[in-house]
Scaffold this motif. Structure first.
Motif, PDB file in Angstrom:
ATOM      1  N   VAL A  17      42.495   3.924 -44.857  1.00 24.22           N
ATOM      2  CA  VAL A  17      43.679   4.175 -44.029  1.00 24.22           C
ATOM      3  C   VAL A  17      44.866   3.368 -44.540  1.00 24.22           C
ATOM      4  O   VAL A  17      45.987   3.882 -44.653  1.00 24.22           O
ATOM      5  N   LEU A  18      44.649   2.107 -44.891  1.00 24.94           N
ATOM      6  CA  LEU A  18      45.754   1.261 -45.351  1.00 24.94           C
ATOM      7  C   LEU A  18      46.234   1.639 -46.752  1.00 24.94           C
ATOM      8  O   LEU A  18      47.377   1.359 -47.107  1.00 24.94           O
ATOM      9  N   SER A  19      45.391   2.278 -47.544  1.00 25.08           N
ATOM     10  CA  SER A  19      45.791   2.605 -48.917  1.00 25.08           C
ATOM     11  C   SER A  19      46.860   3.701 -48.960  1.00 25.08           C
ATOM     12  O   SER A  19      47.531   3.855 -49.976  1.00 25.08           O
ATOM     13  N   HIS A  20      47.041   4.418 -47.909  1.00 25.33           N
ATOM     14  CA  HIS A  20      48.027   5.499 -47.872  1.00 25.33           C
ATOM     15  C   HIS A  20      49.233   5.157 -47.007  1.00 25.33           C
ATOM     16  O   HIS A  20      49.950   6.043 -46.558  1.00 25.33           O
ATOM     17  N   THR A  21      49.467   3.893 -46.783  1.00 28.43           N
ATOM     18  CA  THR A  21      50.615   3.481 -45.967  1.00 28.43           C
ATOM     19  C   THR A  21      51.539   2.605 -46.802  1.00 28.43           C
ATOM     20  O   THR A  21      51.127   2.006 -47.800  1.00 28.43           O
ATOM     21  N   PRO A  22      52.784   2.507 -46.399  1.00 30.08           N
ATOM     22  CA  PRO A  22      53.707   1.611 -47.115  1.00 30.08           C
ATOM     23  C   PRO A  22      53.267   0.151 -47.056  1.00 30.08           C
ATOM     24  O   PRO A  22      53.584  -0.622 -47.954  1.00 30.08           O
TER      25      PRO A  22
END
Length: 149
Positions: free
Chosen positions: A134-139
């Motif tokens: 989830v965090l890998s696709h966020t700014p």
């Protein structure tokens, strides 16, 4: 007919007293000694909820310990008679005798703890993996990866 446990007049009329033979309750240290394992191992099993059934925190009935021992023998493919024989040996121990070490119980309880630990570890790994995905696709991930480099 007079009650054999109480002489006449020692208890209130109309009250009923039930005696349950063989229902001894042991503390954690005594229960661990009864099983042939360390008190720390029994405490960890209590936390993981994979050991014998406890009445309350740190209190065990001897018949629950006996059932747990026989179940371990049966799950290992050993005859239940060996577990019952060891139950008899454990019941005959005097309190002053040194604590016996039972290698089978040590191995079997270690297996139970490892099984529960593996289950918990797998759940934690899955949760961490999902968080990373989830965090890998966020700014936010770009900021974190920039700071780490």
């Amino acid at each position: 007919m007079a009650d054999p446990l109480f002489p006449a007049g020692d208890h209130e009329a109309g009250s009923t007293i039930h005696v349950f033979p063989g229902r001894h309750v042991l503390g954690r240290a005594e229960a661990a000694r009864y099983l042939g394992i360390t008190p720390r191992r029994l405490f960890l099993m209590e936390l993981a909820r994979c050991g014998p059934v406890a009445l309350e925190r740190g209190r065990y009935r001897t018949d629950a310990l006996d059932v747990y021992r026989v179940e371990l023998f049966l799950s290992a493919g050993l005859p239940a008679s060996e577990g019952e024989r060891r139950n008899g040996l454990a019941a005959s121990l005097s309190p002053a005798a040194p604590a016996p070490h039972d290698p089978f119980m040590d191995m079997a309880t270690q297996h139970d703890l490892l099984e529960v630990g593996t289950f918990i570890g797998a759940r934690v790994a899955i949760a961490v993996g999902l968080i990373v995905i989830v965090l890998s696709h966020t700014p936010l991930s770009r900021v974190l990866f920039h700071v780490i480099r």
